[in-house]
Design a protein around this motif. Structure first.
Motif, mmCIF file in Angstrom:
data_model
loop_
_atom_site.group_PDB
_atom_site.id
_atom_site.type_symbol
_atom_site.label_atom_id
_atom_site.label_comp_id
_atom_site.label_asym_id
_atom_site.label_seq_id
_atom_site.Cartn_x
_atom_site.Cartn_y
_atom_site.Cartn_z
ATOM 1 N N SER A 270 0.858 -1.232 -0.107
ATOM 2 C CA SER A 270 -0.007 -0.142 -0.058
ATOM 3 C C SER A 270 0.821 1.275 0.019
ATOM 4 C CB SER A 270 -1.030 -0.220 1.161
ATOM 5 O OG SER A 270 -0.125 -0.022 2.473
ATOM 6 N N LEU A 271 2.111 1.177 0.799
ATOM 7 C CA LEU A 271 2.961 2.404 0.857
ATOM 8 C C LEU A 271 3.597 2.398 -0.596
ATOM 9 C CD1 LEU A 271 4.396 1.849 4.265
ATOM 10 C CD2 LEU A 271 2.913 3.590 3.776
ATOM 11 N N VAL A 272 3.871 1.291 -1.258
ATOM 12 C CA VAL A 272 4.402 1.413 -2.593
ATOM 13 C C VAL A 272 3.759 2.057 -3.698
ATOM 14 C CG1 VAL A 272 5.729 -0.046 -4.329
ATOM 15 C CG2 VAL A 272 6.007 -0.535 -1.892
ATOM 16 N N LEU A 273 2.479 1.638 -3.557
ATOM 17 C CA LEU A 273 1.285 1.858 -4.643
ATOM 18 C C LEU A 273 1.243 3.402 -4.204
ATOM 19 C CD1 LEU A 273 -0.517 1.493 -6.842
ATOM 20 C CD2 LEU A 273 -2.469 0.611 -5.053
ATOM 21 N N GLY A 274 0.860 4.043 -3.294
ATOM 22 C CA GLY A 274 0.809 5.318 -2.824
ATOM 23 C C GLY A 274 1.941 6.100 -3.256
ATOM 24 N N ALA A 275 3.131 5.759 -2.983
ATOM 25 C CA ALA A 275 4.187 6.610 -3.449
ATOM 26 C C ALA A 275 4.482 6.418 -5.175
ATOM 27 C CB ALA A 275 5.707 5.752 -3.256
ATOM 28 N N ARG A 276 4.087 5.552 -5.587
ATOM 29 C CA ARG A 276 3.800 5.321 -7.152
ATOM 30 C C ARG A 276 2.882 6.231 -7.900
ATOM 31 N NH1 ARG A 276 4.848 -1.126 -8.247
ATOM 32 N NH2 ARG A 276 7.069 -1.050 -7.733
ATOM 33 N N LEU A 277 1.668 6.342 -7.202
ATOM 34 C CA LEU A 277 0.574 7.108 -7.545
ATOM 35 C C LEU A 277 0.771 8.500 -7.446
ATOM 36 C CD1 LEU A 277 -2.479 4.952 -6.347
ATOM 37 C CD2 LEU A 277 -1.784 5.392 -8.759
ATOM 38 N N SER A 278 1.663 9.011 -6.522
ATOM 39 C CA SER A 278 1.950 10.378 -6.374
ATOM 40 C C SER A 278 2.881 11.234 -7.281
ATOM 41 C CB SER A 278 2.740 10.546 -4.929
ATOM 42 O OG SER A 278 4.195 10.013 -4.997
ATOM 43 N N ALA A 279 3.431 10.544 -8.210
ATOM 44 C CA ALA A 279 4.350 10.993 -9.353
ATOM 45 C C ALA A 279 5.597 11.394 -8.759
ATOM 46 C CB ALA A 279 3.423 11.960 -10.308
ATOM 47 N N SER A 280 6.001 11.296 -7.466
ATOM 48 C CA SER A 280 7.134 11.672 -6.815
ATOM 49 C C SER A 280 8.367 10.665 -7.091
ATOM 50 C CB SER A 280 7.113 11.521 -5.247
ATOM 51 O OG SER A 280 5.887 12.537 -4.975
ATOM 52 N N THR A 281 9.250 11.351 -7.276
ATOM 53 C CA THR A 281 10.736 10.468 -7.426
ATOM 54 C C THR A 281 10.824 9.755 -6.108
ATOM 55 O OG1 THR A 281 11.735 11.999 -8.778
ATOM 56 C CG2 THR A 281 13.112 10.377 -7.521
ATOM 57 N N ILE A 282 11.088 8.563 -6.302
ATOM 58 C CA ILE A 282 11.185 7.523 -5.267
ATOM 59 C C ILE A 282 12.524 6.781 -5.241
ATOM 60 C CG2 ILE A 282 10.185 5.287 -4.065
ATOM 61 C CD1 ILE A 282 7.669 5.726 -5.991
ATOM 62 N N ARG A 283 12.988 6.595 -4.242
ATOM 63 C CA ARG A 283 14.462 6.078 -3.862
ATOM 64 C C ARG A 283 14.282 5.206 -2.611
ATOM 65 N NH1 ARG A 283 18.299 11.422 -4.833
ATOM 66 N NH2 ARG A 283 17.777 11.587 -7.064
ATOM 67 N N VAL A 284 14.851 3.824 -2.635
ATOM 68 C CA VAL A 284 14.754 2.897 -1.744
ATOM 69 C C VAL A 284 16.075 2.772 -0.894
ATOM 70 C CG1 VAL A 284 14.130 0.363 -1.328
ATOM 71 C CG2 VAL A 284 13.034 1.921 -3.163
ATOM 72 N N PHE A 285 15.892 2.455 0.271
ATOM 73 C CA PHE A 285 16.973 2.495 1.289
ATOM 74 C C PHE A 285 16.986 0.840 1.920
ATOM 75 C CE2 PHE A 285 13.908 4.537 3.812
ATOM 76 C CZ PHE A 285 13.879 3.924 5.098
ATOM 77 N N LYS A 286 18.001 0.401 2.159
ATOM 78 C CA LYS A 286 18.133 -0.983 2.915
ATOM 79 C C LYS A 286 17.514 -1.089 4.003
ATOM 80 C CE LYS A 286 22.725 -1.778 0.772
ATOM 81 N NZ LYS A 286 24.145 -2.340 1.088
ATOM 82 N N HIS A 287 16.640 -1.990 4.070
ATOM 83 C CA HIS A 287 15.821 -2.306 5.228
ATOM 84 C C HIS A 287 16.423 -2.033 6.916
ATOM 85 C CE1 HIS A 287 12.899 -3.706 7.994
ATOM 86 N NE2 HIS A 287 13.594 -5.109 8.415
ATOM 87 N N ASN A 288 15.956 -0.801 7.320
ATOM 88 C CA ASN A 288 16.384 -0.578 8.703
ATOM 89 C C ASN A 288 17.921 -0.214 8.701
ATOM 90 O OD1 ASN A 288 14.656 -0.030 10.689
ATOM 91 N ND2 ASN A 288 14.585 -2.123 11.686
ATOM 92 N N ASN A 289 18.336 0.191 7.711
ATOM 93 C CA ASN A 289 19.722 0.547 7.583
ATOM 94 C C ASN A 289 19.999 2.254 7.654
ATOM 95 O OD1 ASN A 289 22.286 1.165 6.645
ATOM 96 N ND2 ASN A 289 22.515 -1.049 5.836
#
Length: 565
Positions: A270-289
């Protein structure tokens, strides 16, 4: 918000991890992180060698330990081989289906539609029809009772290798439920919550038939939102009828083009979908890092937007309280420190942590003893600890007023059903102690004790367990594809209902069973489940762990009382 350069970390503290000094064994490595402030009046027993201790009193006020044992090399090789063999047989069966040697039961295009855009992508559905279908009987089992500590399942059989199912008319009674998110045991059809929901149904009915901004705003909705804001310790809150939509429909209202979202790699769909629908630039960081997150923040500040290098309009860090597949807890003190240092915003999803963590059940913020004002957007759901449905967002009044006018889930979705709203109100008041009893505190304490006991017993048996010691989500590693279905079936034979998870929901070599602990579980139920897990573990050879057995944990409830003494 991000045009100025980053300042030094508040109070001069640095966010870092220490490396694990434990030597590797033939079965792999152990990654074990522990952050702990040691008060003068309390001395914790001597730590094991495989635990890292970082004294950082300005950030952590309580023990924080979680471990992720690496996949043993031999198990990893055999797991890849298993998937390889299944893939080879899958292509062979597809060949037989193509020439009508084997009956094809999968949906596919008709011959006269071959020139149209295809509705079904055969290659994309390869995993579904050749691997998932073999173990499909472990999911979508019909329940015919309240999904409490115990439940009744409708028995079903398949005569075509799980393509279709038939009900036998029999019911499997008294199955111990180790899969539902019933953390505080409020999924029940008797008691104060059920009685209040019945009275609410008599007064309001079941459906509202309108949106909140039209004729669907009831006084019970207003009461619920005020109670949620008071429970969270924020200025205002807003409730929604669906937890998934709370994320997917509100994130696009908060960010847009020219904004940057920094998302944990294991965030919910749900968070991934919301981020994609926002048209924002998305960058992913390592889990809890935190090192990975800080690097992305620094790069965002230094380089700005691609091509133009203009400063980002907003930088939004998106994390979860408890990660539902890993059982890990977000390193919230460090995330808040980084957020303040780099002038970013923080979106915290407490779907699994609200009600399940903290001395007052107020989630991961309460668990770490932090100020709710340090979290810009507090999101959570009512579907787990409260035994209801829907979600909420809490924060400043300006934020909530903005969402009421701009959120799609607020403007276009039907209002929450009144009995559901009443269930939330009643259960939340019980947790807060406003019902005049200690039932809420007792359930919080029972959940903590059950979690500590269950995790400790599984580790003593030799299973590889992921996550934080205080997380009621307990993933137990299965690894091999054949053991996914076998574990679920064998546990059901022993009257234990479990959830098994595999690729693509998890990495291909990290299939697992996921147990959700509840305050409604008695010690007898847990012992019965543990005996069944041990039997199935011996049968399927699941006891992979070769790590040193850790010292028994007191549980965060007991440690809190000792710290206060």
């Amino acid at each position: 918000m991000t045009e100025s350069s980053a300042n030094k970390l508040l109070n001069g503290d640095a966010c870092h991890r220490t490396s694990n000094g434990r030597k590797s064994s033939k079965n792999g490595f152990v990654k074990n992180h522990c952050l702990f402030q040691q008060p003068q009046k309390y001395r914790r027993p001597r730590e094991r060698k495989n635990q890292n201790v970082t004294h950082n009193p300005s950030l952590y006020k309580k023990p924080f330990a979680e471990s992720f044992e690496e996949t043993p090399l031999l198990v990893a090789v055999l797991t890849y081989m298993g998937y390889g063999i299944l893939t080879i047989f899958g292509y062979l069966r597809d060949f037989l289906r193509h020439w009508n040697i084997e009956k094809c039961q999968v949906a596919r295009e008709r011959e006269e539609q071959k020139d149209f855009v295809p509705l079904y992508q055969d290659f994309e559905n390869f995993y579904t029809r050749n691997l998932y279908m073999r173990i499909r009987d472990n999911w979508n089992r019909p329940i015919c009772s309240v999904p409490g500590a115990k439940m009744d399942l409708v028995e079903r059989v398949s005569h075509d290798y799980n393509w279709t199912f038939e009900h036998t008319g029999k019911v499997v009674k008294e199955v111990i439920n180790m899969g539902s998110y019933n953390y505080l045991g409020f999924a029940e059809n008797v008691g104060a919550c059920a009685d209040a929901a019945i009275e609410s149904t008599k007064k309001y009915g079941v459906g509202v038939g309108s949106t909140r901004c039209e004729l669907g705003n009831l006084d019970i909705h207003e009461e619920m939102e005020q109670l949620v804001a008071r429970f969270l310790g924020v200025e205002s809150s807003m409730a929604f009828g669906m937890g998934f939509a709370t994320n997917s429909m509100n994130i696009p209202a908060l960010t847009g083009k020219g904004c940057l979202i920094l998302s944990d790699e294991l965030n919910h769909a749900s968070l991934v979908l919301g981020a994609r629908l926002s048209a924002s630039t998305i960058r992913v960081f390592k889990h809890n890092n935190m090192q990975s997150l800080e690097k992305l923040l620094r790069d965002a500040i230094v380089h700005g937007q691609p091509r133009t290098h203009r400063p980002w309009k907003k930088i939004l860090i998106v994390v979860e309280g408890i990660y539902s597949m890993e059982g890990s807890i977000v390193r919230l003190p460090e995330v808040i420190a980084l957020k303040k240092r780099y002038k970013a915003y923080l979106y915290l999803d407490e779907a699994h942590s609200i009600g399940a963590l903290g001395p007052n059940g107020r989630g991961v913020v309460d668990y770490f003893g932090l100020d709710p004002k340090d979290v810009d957007i507090m999101m959570g759901t009512f579907t787990k600890s409260f035994g209801a449905a829907g979600g909420y967002i809490g924060g400043k009044k300006e934020l909530i007023d903005y969402l009421r006018n701009h959120s799609h889930s607020a403007l276009y979705a039907t209002s929450m059903s009144p009995p559901v709203a009443q269930q939330i109100i009643t259960s939340m008041k019980i947790i807060m102690g406003e019902d005049g009893t200690t039932l809420g505190a007792d359930r919080l304490r029972q959940l903590s004790e059950n979690t500590t006991y269950f995790r400790r017993k599984l580790r003593e048996m030799g299973f590889i367990i992921y996550g934080n010691d205080d997380s009621p989500v307990v993933p137990m590693m299965l690894y091999m594809p054949a053991k996914i279905g076998a574990f679920g079936r064998e546990m059901l034979k022993r009257n234990i209902g479990t959830v098994v998870v595999g690729f693509p929901a998890t990495p291909i070599i990290e299939s697992r069973a996921r147990f959700c602990i509840s305050a409604a579980h008695t010690r007898e139920m847990l012992n019965t489940a543990l005996e069944a897990i041990s039997e199935v573990g011996d049968l399927l050879q699941l006891k992979y762990s070769r790590r040193e057995q850790p010292l028994p944990s007191l549980g965060w409830m007991a440690e809190e009382s000792l710290l206060q003494d």
